[in-house]
Scaffold this motif. Structure first.
Motif, PDB file in Angstrom:
ATOM      1  N   THR A 367     -22.954   8.033 -31.579  1.00 55.57           N
ATOM      2  CA  THR A 367     -23.288   6.995 -30.604  1.00 55.57           C
ATOM      3  C   THR A 367     -24.367   7.500 -29.652  1.00 55.57           C
ATOM      4  N   LEU A 368     -25.019   6.559 -28.995  1.00 57.41           N
ATOM      5  CA  LEU A 368     -26.098   6.874 -28.060  1.00 57.41           C
ATOM      6  C   LEU A 368     -25.627   6.671 -26.629  1.00 57.41           C
ATOM      7  N   THR A 369     -25.991   7.586 -25.759  1.00 62.11           N
ATOM      8  CA  THR A 369     -25.638   7.470 -24.351  1.00 62.11           C
ATOM      9  C   THR A 369     -26.621   6.547 -23.638  1.00 62.11           C
ATOM     10  N   PRO A 370     -26.227   5.978 -22.494  1.00 61.55           N
ATOM     11  CA  PRO A 370     -27.173   5.185 -21.711  1.00 61.55           C
ATOM     12  C   PRO A 370     -28.426   5.964 -21.326  1.00 61.55           C
ATOM     13  N   ALA A 371     -28.272   7.255 -21.024  1.00 64.39           N
ATOM     14  CA  ALA A 371     -29.434   8.068 -20.655  1.00 64.39           C
ATOM     15  C   ALA A 371     -30.442   8.132 -21.796  1.00 64.39           C
ATOM     16  N   THR A 392     -46.715   1.077 -12.848  1.00 61.49           N
ATOM     17  CA  THR A 392     -45.716   1.777 -12.041  1.00 61.49           C
ATOM     18  C   THR A 392     -44.914   0.817 -11.164  1.00 61.49           C
ATOM     19  N   ARG A 393     -45.569  -0.199 -10.640  1.00 61.36           N
ATOM     20  CA  ARG A 393     -44.844  -1.174  -9.812  1.00 61.36           C
ATOM     21  C   ARG A 393     -43.857  -1.977 -10.661  1.00 61.36           C
ATOM     22  N   ARG A 394     -44.257  -2.319 -11.905  1.00 61.95           N
ATOM     23  CA  ARG A 394     -43.327  -3.049 -12.781  1.00 61.95           C
ATOM     24  C   ARG A 394     -42.167  -2.161 -13.199  1.00 61.95           C
ATOM     25  N   LEU A 395     -42.440  -0.889 -13.456  1.00 59.56           N
ATOM     26  CA  LEU A 395     -41.354   0.035 -13.776  1.00 59.56           C
ATOM     27  C   LEU A 395     -40.392   0.190 -12.605  1.00 59.56           C
ATOM     28  N   ALA A 396     -40.936   0.291 -11.399  1.00 58.69           N
ATOM     29  CA  ALA A 396     -40.080   0.419 -10.218  1.00 58.69           C
ATOM     30  C   ALA A 396     -39.171  -0.796 -10.061  1.00 58.69           C
ATOM     31  N   ALA A 397     -39.725  -1.987 -10.346  1.00 57.67           N
ATOM     32  CA  ALA A 397     -38.909  -3.202 -10.261  1.00 57.67           C
ATOM     33  C   ALA A 397     -37.831  -3.211 -11.336  1.00 57.67           C
ATOM     34  N   ALA A 398     -38.162  -2.742 -12.533  1.00 57.92           N
ATOM     35  CA  ALA A 398     -37.172  -2.690 -13.609  1.00 57.92           C
ATOM     36  C   ALA A 398     -36.039  -1.731 -13.248  1.00 57.92           C
ATOM     37  N   TYR A 399     -36.382  -0.573 -12.681  1.00 59.21           N
ATOM     38  CA  TYR A 399     -35.349   0.383 -12.279  1.00 59.21           C
ATOM     39  C   TYR A 399     -34.451  -0.200 -11.185  1.00 59.21           C
ATOM     40  N   ALA A 400     -35.062  -0.886 -10.234  1.00 60.13           N
ATOM     41  CA  ALA A 400     -34.275  -1.478  -9.142  1.00 60.13           C
ATOM     42  C   ALA A 400     -33.323  -2.548  -9.665  1.00 60.13           C
ATOM     43  N   ASP A 401     -33.828  -3.394 -10.572  1.00 58.13           N
ATOM     44  CA  ASP A 401     -32.975  -4.454 -11.117  1.00 58.13           C
ATOM     45  C   ASP A 401     -31.866  -3.889 -11.993  1.00 58.13           C
ATOM     46  N   LEU A 402     -32.176  -2.875 -12.777  1.00 64.16           N
ATOM     47  CA  LEU A 402     -31.151  -2.272 -13.616  1.00 64.16           C
ATOM     48  C   LEU A 402     -30.089  -1.574 -12.772  1.00 64.16           C
ATOM     49  N   SER A 403     -30.490  -0.982 -11.644  1.00 64.66           N
ATOM     50  CA  SER A 403     -29.513  -0.323 -10.769  1.00 64.66           C
ATOM     51  C   SER A 403     -28.504  -1.326 -10.226  1.00 64.66           C
ATOM     52  N   ARG A 404     -28.961  -2.537  -9.942  1.00 63.75           N
ATOM     53  CA  ARG A 404     -28.066  -3.565  -9.402  1.00 63.75           C
ATOM     54  C   ARG A 404     -27.172  -4.171 -10.479  1.00 63.75           C
ATOM     55  N   GLU A 405     -27.678  -4.292 -11.705  1.00 62.61           N
ATOM     56  CA  GLU A 405     -26.985  -5.098 -12.709  1.00 62.61           C
ATOM     57  C   GLU A 405     -26.347  -4.281 -13.832  1.00 62.61           C
ATOM     58  N   SER A 406     -26.564  -2.991 -13.876  1.00 65.40           N
ATOM     59  CA  SER A 406     -26.014  -2.181 -14.957  1.00 65.40           C
ATOM     60  C   SER A 406     -24.722  -1.509 -14.522  1.00 65.40           C
ATOM     61  N   ASP A 408     -21.915   1.487 -13.672  1.00 71.53           N
ATOM     62  CA  ASP A 408     -22.064   2.671 -12.822  1.00 71.53           C
ATOM     63  C   ASP A 408     -22.517   3.907 -13.601  1.00 71.53           C
ATOM     64  N   ASP A 409     -22.098   4.031 -14.866  1.00 73.98           N
ATOM     65  CA  ASP A 409     -22.466   5.234 -15.611  1.00 73.98           C
ATOM     66  C   ASP A 409     -23.938   5.254 -16.004  1.00 73.98           C
ATOM     67  N   TRP A 410     -24.656   4.160 -15.767  1.00 74.87           N
ATOM     68  CA  TRP A 410     -26.091   4.121 -15.996  1.00 74.87           C
ATOM     69  C   TRP A 410     -26.872   4.640 -14.790  1.00 74.87           C
ATOM     70  N   HIS A 411     -26.273   4.618 -13.620  1.00 78.48           N
ATOM     71  CA  HIS A 411     -27.013   4.891 -12.386  1.00 78.48           C
ATOM     72  C   HIS A 411     -27.622   6.292 -12.311  1.00 78.48           C
ATOM     73  N   PRO A 412     -26.947   7.357 -12.720  1.00 79.96           N
ATOM     74  CA  PRO A 412     -27.602   8.678 -12.661  1.00 79.96           C
ATOM     75  C   PRO A 412     -28.883   8.745 -13.489  1.00 79.96           C
ATOM     76  N   ALA A 413     -28.862   8.175 -14.676  1.00 76.81           N
ATOM     77  CA  ALA A 413     -30.069   8.197 -15.515  1.00 76.81           C
ATOM     78  C   ALA A 413     -31.183   7.354 -14.899  1.00 76.81           C
ATOM     79  N   ILE A 414     -30.824   6.220 -14.298  1.00 76.28           N
ATOM     80  CA  ILE A 414     -31.840   5.377 -13.654  1.00 76.28           C
ATOM     81  C   ILE A 414     -32.442   6.094 -12.447  1.00 76.28           C
ATOM     82  N   SER A 415     -31.599   6.760 -11.664  1.00 71.86           N
ATOM     83  CA  SER A 415     -32.107   7.510 -10.509  1.00 71.86           C
ATOM     84  C   SER A 415     -33.046   8.628 -10.946  1.00 71.86           C
ATOM     85  N   ARG A 416     -32.711   9.279 -12.045  1.00 67.98           N
ATOM     86  CA  ARG A 416     -33.593  10.334 -12.556  1.00 67.98           C
ATOM     87  C   ARG A 416     -34.943   9.776 -12.987  1.00 67.98           C
TER      88      ARG A 416
END
Length: 447
Positions: A367-371, A392-406, A408-416
């Motif tokens: 299996t594949l991890t979220p990271a 970069t601005r579109r990527l930043a928006a994608a990271y912000a939206d994923l942090s809100r909607e994904s 909890d176990d996705w959050h460390p990889a998104i923060s990285r």
């Protein structure tokens, strides 16, 4: 990161479902991957139509029926000769020009354009209709018995109908081909295929059943591909396109063992390479296990949804290359990648465990991890597009939206990923960094 699917006190596993579902999906993929499949059927239909029209007695029909319109016998002969001489030339010119255009488009957009063209049902149907019209005319001329009014009426009616269909299909084909030359349509087509693959490979929570985790041996019996080459190297090496899960589960249940798939779906396995590990019980025959393995020349999406993500990333990185430099294309890709990852995040992470009818785990996959999925989707685009504020601005928006909607176990990889984007952007855009313009979340990128 790829994980081996094992569990502790309990595990979530999937029933494999009926075998005919797998066969139907595999047949659909087989047809879509082979350009000749639909044209061959249509050419055969064109020949059969000529037999019915010119020699209905060969198929048990009467020869005295017509279409209710009297025509001259010479008219039927003339139409057949014109169709036979012009249609093949028409097909050659149209498809030669199309392939040249697609080659130019692939160098600007992505080589995936050619794959999309080959898998297109419109392309295959158009090619088949044109060749079927040619086959009808040649077959009818070969019979050379349009010597009465009824036969002439049938022949002219069939010619007019097939030419009318060919004209309509040609218009649809040109429209479809023009769309394939637009980057937005290419991206959308790949993303739609990836969504279908995700729906199959990432089922909802209600599909899972709690079961005892499998007992995996430290030294299982490993099944390898044959090391002796066959004609065309069929079955001895290639990319793992998929596996017959219902059949593997049935084999494992019969032999009271657990079968583990060693390579991941989409990996290339060399001649003599390991493919299955059998844990416990009485191992099935090697030939039975290898018969459940589908090998091919290149990856497909029917059991490999990450290949859809990989294709989209390829389009984005090529668009951001210095030779092309089209950041808006990369932003369109990020839009689709965000949507695909959001769909994956809304369902449980697959465990890679599959049950038999007695709710015993019989098949194990990696299996594949979220990271891993997040890195696959965004890491390369971040590296290549760090100098473009639009990206970069579109990527930043994608990271912000994923942090809100994904989850909890996705959050460390998104923060990285967010920290990596900030570092890359700081190194590329010194002047804009002080005001934070380069990494300001913006779903439109920059305009």
């Amino acid at each position: 990161m790829v994980e081996r699917a094992v569990a502790g006190d309990g595990a979530l596993a999937l029933p494999t479902g009926p075998h005919w579902v797998h066969r139907l999906v595999r047949l659909n993929e087989w047809v879509r991957e082979r350009f000749w499949s639909i044209p061959a059927v249509l050419v055969a239909a064109g020949v059969l139509t000529a037999v019915v029209v010119c020699r209905p007695d060969l198929v048990g029909l009467g020869a005295d029926w017509d279409l209710g319109h009297v025509v001259r016998i010479r008219t039927a002969d003339t139409m057949l000769q014109v169709m036979a001489s012009s249609m093949l030339t028409f097909v050659g010119v149209v498809f030669a020009i199309t392939l040249v255009g697609l080659q130019l488009a692939s160098s600007q957009l992505s080589p995936r354009v050619i794959r999309t063209f080959i898998r297109s049902g419109v392309t295959k149907t158009a090619f088949g209709i044109f060749l079927a019209t040619f086959a009808f005319a040649v077959t009818a001329l070969a019979f050379d018995n349009v010597d009465d009014a009824a036969a002439a009426s049938r022949t002219v009616g069939a010619c007019v109908a097939m030419l009318a269909v060919a004209v309509v299909v040609f218009i649809i084909y040109v429209t479809s081909t023009m769309r394939l030359l637009e980057v937005g349509w290419v991206i959308t087509t790949v993303a739609n295929e990836a969504r279908v693959a995700i729906r199959r490979s990432f089922p909802p929570e209600s599909s899972y059943v709690t079961a005892a985790p499998p007992d995996l041996d430290d030294t299982p019996q490993v099944i390898h591909l044959p090391s002796r080459d066959t004609r065309g190297f069929t079955g001895v090496l290639g990319t793992v396109l998929g596996i017959d899960r219902p059949r593997l589960v049935r084999l494992a249940s019969t032999h009271r063992c657990v079968i583990e798939l060693v390579p991941r779906i989409g990996e290339y396995v060399a001649s003599g390479g390991p493919v299955f590990a059998v844990h416990g019980g009485n191992p099935p025959d090697d030939s039975a296990l290898l018969g459940c393995l589908d090998l091919g020349r290149a990856r497909t999406l029917y059991q490999d949804p990450t290949f859809g993500i990989r294709q989209l990333v390829d389009v984005a990185t090529q668009a951001l290359s210095p030779a092309i430099n089209q950041p808006s294309t990369a932003v369109q890709v990020i839009d689709r990648l965000y949507d695909l990852l959001l769909r994956i995040g809304r369902v449980p992470t697959p465990t890679g465990l599959h049950l038999d009818t007695d709710h015993v785990v019989r098949l194990v996959e990696q299996t594949l991890t979220p990271a891993y999925l997040l890195d696959l989707a965004f890491q390369e685009i971040s590296q290549v597009g760090a100098s473009s504020w639009h990206v970069t601005r579109r990527l930043a928006a994608a990271y912000a939206d994923l942090s809100r909607e994904s989850p909890d176990d996705w959050h460390p990889a998104i923060s990285r990923l967010r920290e990596s984007l900030e570092e890359l952007s700081r190194a590329q855009t010194h002047a804009a960094w002080a005001d934070g313009i380069a990494v300001q979340p913006d779903r439109l990128g920059l305009g």
